[in-house]
Write a protein that holds these residues in place. Structure first.
Motif, PDB file in Angstrom:
ATOM      1  N   TYR A 143      -8.795  39.443  46.103  1.00 46.74           N
ATOM      2  CA  TYR A 143      -9.268  38.629  47.207  1.00 46.74           C
ATOM      3  C   TYR A 143     -10.620  38.000  46.872  1.00 46.74           C
ATOM      4  CZ  TYR A 143      -6.004  41.736  49.685  1.00 46.74           C
ATOM      5  OH  TYR A 143      -4.894  42.446  50.077  1.00 46.74           O
ATOM      6  N   TYR A 185     -13.862  36.469  49.255  1.00 45.96           N
ATOM      7  CA  TYR A 185     -14.456  36.287  50.564  1.00 45.96           C
ATOM      8  C   TYR A 185     -15.791  35.575  50.391  1.00 45.96           C
ATOM      9  CZ  TYR A 185     -11.206  39.837  52.406  1.00 45.96           C
ATOM     10  OH  TYR A 185     -10.081  40.533  52.778  1.00 45.96           O
ATOM     11  N   PHE A 207     -12.755  35.448  55.035  1.00 43.63           N
ATOM     12  CA  PHE A 207     -11.686  35.447  54.055  1.00 43.63           C
ATOM     13  C   PHE A 207     -11.485  34.050  53.468  1.00 43.63           C
ATOM     14  CE2 PHE A 207      -7.695  36.312  52.115  1.00 43.63           C
ATOM     15  CZ  PHE A 207      -6.813  35.296  52.468  1.00 43.63           C
ATOM     16  N   GLU A 212      -2.088  34.025  50.323  1.00 39.64           N
ATOM     17  CA  GLU A 212      -2.547  33.453  51.580  1.00 39.64           C
ATOM     18  C   GLU A 212      -3.919  32.825  51.344  1.00 39.64           C
ATOM     19  OE1 GLU A 212      -2.616  36.340  54.689  1.00 39.64           O
ATOM     20  OE2 GLU A 212      -3.011  34.886  56.271  1.00 39.64           O
ATOM     21  N   LYS A 260      -7.390  45.765  45.738  1.00 36.99           N
ATOM     22  CA  LYS A 260      -6.802  46.969  46.308  1.00 36.99           C
ATOM     23  C   LYS A 260      -5.523  47.315  45.571  1.00 36.99           C
ATOM     24  CE  LYS A 260      -3.798  45.394  50.112  1.00 36.99           C
ATOM     25  NZ  LYS A 260      -2.632  46.242  49.852  1.00 36.99           N
ATOM     26  N   GLN A 304      -9.724  47.765  50.786  1.00 38.22           N
ATOM     27  CA  GLN A 304     -10.176  46.811  49.781  1.00 38.22           C
ATOM     28  C   GLN A 304     -11.567  47.224  49.312  1.00 38.22           C
ATOM     29  OE1 GLN A 304      -9.781  42.688  51.016  1.00 38.22           O
ATOM     30  NE2 GLN A 304      -7.894  43.163  52.113  1.00 38.22           N
ATOM     31  N   TYR A 328      -4.502  47.795  61.727  1.00 39.33           N
ATOM     32  CA  TYR A 328      -5.338  48.659  60.894  1.00 39.33           C
ATOM     33  C   TYR A 328      -6.772  48.174  60.971  1.00 39.33           C
ATOM     34  CZ  TYR A 328      -6.779  50.924  56.524  1.00 39.33           C
ATOM     35  OH  TYR A 328      -7.410  51.674  55.583  1.00 39.33           O
ATOM     36  N   ILE A 346     -11.006  48.903  59.669  1.00 39.45           N
ATOM     37  CA  ILE A 346     -11.906  49.530  58.697  1.00 39.45           C
ATOM     38  C   ILE A 346     -13.344  49.272  59.113  1.00 39.45           C
ATOM     39  CG2 ILE A 346     -12.582  49.691  56.265  1.00 39.45           C
ATOM     40  CD1 ILE A 346     -10.012  48.440  55.429  1.00 39.45           C
ATOM     41  N   ASP A 405     -11.512  54.395  57.964  1.00 40.20           N
ATOM     42  CA  ASP A 405     -10.462  53.518  58.482  1.00 40.20           C
ATOM     43  C   ASP A 405      -9.659  54.244  59.546  1.00 40.20           C
ATOM     44  OD1 ASP A 405      -7.974  53.932  55.789  1.00 40.20           O
ATOM     45  OD2 ASP A 405      -9.322  55.357  56.747  1.00 40.20           O
ATOM     46  N   ARG A 410      -5.678  53.710  61.751  1.00 39.80           N
ATOM     47  CA  ARG A 410      -4.485  52.926  62.055  1.00 39.80           C
ATOM     48  C   ARG A 410      -4.374  52.705  63.555  1.00 39.80           C
ATOM     49  NH1 ARG A 410      -1.183  52.105  57.975  1.00 39.80           N
ATOM     50  NH2 ARG A 410      -1.386  53.377  56.094  1.00 39.80           N
ATOM     51  N   ILE A 433      -6.896  44.193  60.232  1.00 42.89           N
ATOM     52  CA  ILE A 433      -5.783  43.601  59.497  1.00 42.89           C
ATOM     53  C   ILE A 433      -4.590  43.546  60.432  1.00 42.89           C
ATOM     54  CG2 ILE A 433      -4.175  43.816  57.568  1.00 42.89           C
ATOM     55  CD1 ILE A 433      -6.243  45.464  56.106  1.00 42.89           C
ATOM     56  N   TYR A 482      -0.906  42.936  59.837  1.00 44.71           N
ATOM     57  CA  TYR A 482       0.075  42.752  58.772  1.00 44.71           C
ATOM     58  C   TYR A 482       1.207  41.822  59.170  1.00 44.71           C
ATOM     59  CZ  TYR A 482      -2.081  46.051  55.637  1.00 44.71           C
ATOM     60  OH  TYR A 482      -2.949  46.668  54.789  1.00 44.71           O
ATOM     61  N   GLY A 539      -2.573  40.952  54.439  1.00 45.94           N
ATOM     62  CA  GLY A 539      -3.520  42.054  54.383  1.00 45.94           C
ATOM     63  C   GLY A 539      -4.954  41.623  54.244  1.00 45.94           C
ATOM     64  N   LEU A 584      -8.677  40.788  55.343  1.00 51.50           N
ATOM     65  CA  LEU A 584      -9.540  41.374  56.360  1.00 51.50           C
ATOM     66  C   LEU A 584     -10.173  40.289  57.225  1.00 51.50           C
ATOM     67  CD1 LEU A 584     -11.320  43.950  54.046  1.00 51.50           C
ATOM     68  CD2 LEU A 584      -9.738  44.511  55.889  1.00 51.50           C
TER      69      LEU A 584
END
Lengths: 113, 114
Positions: free
Chosen positions: A33, A35, A45, A56, A95, A102, B32, B34, B49, B51, B93, B95, B100, B102
């Protein structure tokens, strides 16, 4: 402990010049990624990369930006023609597959003059 | 030149006290969450983190609480130390809508007075 490494730590460039920011992700990680963080603001992001292609990208990641994994270890972000507003900290992250966390590098500070 | 940044919320605590840092997240579909810590001149560092199917999770000196009803996340740091001084970001996140990546909140600056 494995870590994401980024070079250079600080890059100064003239407006309109091309820059390449470099990252070495953690070796067994498969997702990568980029950022961006403008001074004093939140982290935003830019792009995600998996299996040698972009997964993405955000609205910030326009045609001036590109990413590449030229070999088995490096992951680069190129800005073709820098603008003043590209000045920011750029963070690389990686990750493992099927994991959520991450891990970030220390960043490259890009200053466009 | 660089943009003038937004003023960050600041929490100032005495060393040894407990700290509570709050975060409102945006997407009710987020799966999720963090908490990251960012020291000056460094990249975000993972803290803890959680869930979306959990309400609470504890780590070493840190606890994260999740309230999905009001889309609120908090980070509790017990016995705060000078080394805890940093900017703290929550990130989410979703999904279902992404690969994924952030989505970070605005951040809170924690200052610990010795």
């Amino acid at each position: 402990e494995p870590e994401v490494t980024q070079t250079p730590s600080h890059q100064v460039t003239q407006m309109g010049q091309e820059v390449i920011l470099r990252c070495v992700p953690i070796s067994n990680h498969l997702y990568f990624y980029w950022y961006r963080q403008i001074l004093g603001q939140k982290v935003e992001f830019l792009v995600s990369f998996y299996n040698n292609e972009i997964s993405e990208k955000s609205e910030i990641f326009d045609d001036q930006f590109s990413v590449e994994r030229p070999d088995g270890s490096n992951f680069t972000l190129k800005i073709r023609s820098t603008k003043l507003e590209d000045s920011a900290m750029y963070f690389c992250a990686s990750k493992e597959k099927a994991k959520n966390i991450q891990y970030f590098g220390a960043g490259t500070r890009l200053s466009v003059l | 030149g660089e943009n003038v940044g937004l003023h960050l919320p600041t929490l100032s605590v005495q060393e040894g006290d407990n700290s509570i840092i709050n975060c409102a997240y945006s997407n009710s579909a987020s799966d999720y969450f963090i908490w990251y810590k960012q020291e000056s001149g460094k990249g975000p560092q993972f803290i803890i983190d959680i869930r979306s199917n959990m309400d609470k999770r504890q780590g070493q000196r840190v606890t994260v609480l999740l309230n999905k009803t009001v889309k609120h996340l908090s980070l509790q740091i017990a016995a705060t130390q000078p080394g805890d001084s940093a900017v703290y970001f929550c990130a989410e996140i979703a999904y279902g809508g992404s690969q994924g990546n952030l989505i970070f909140g605005k951040g809170t600056k924690l200052s610990v007075k010795p």
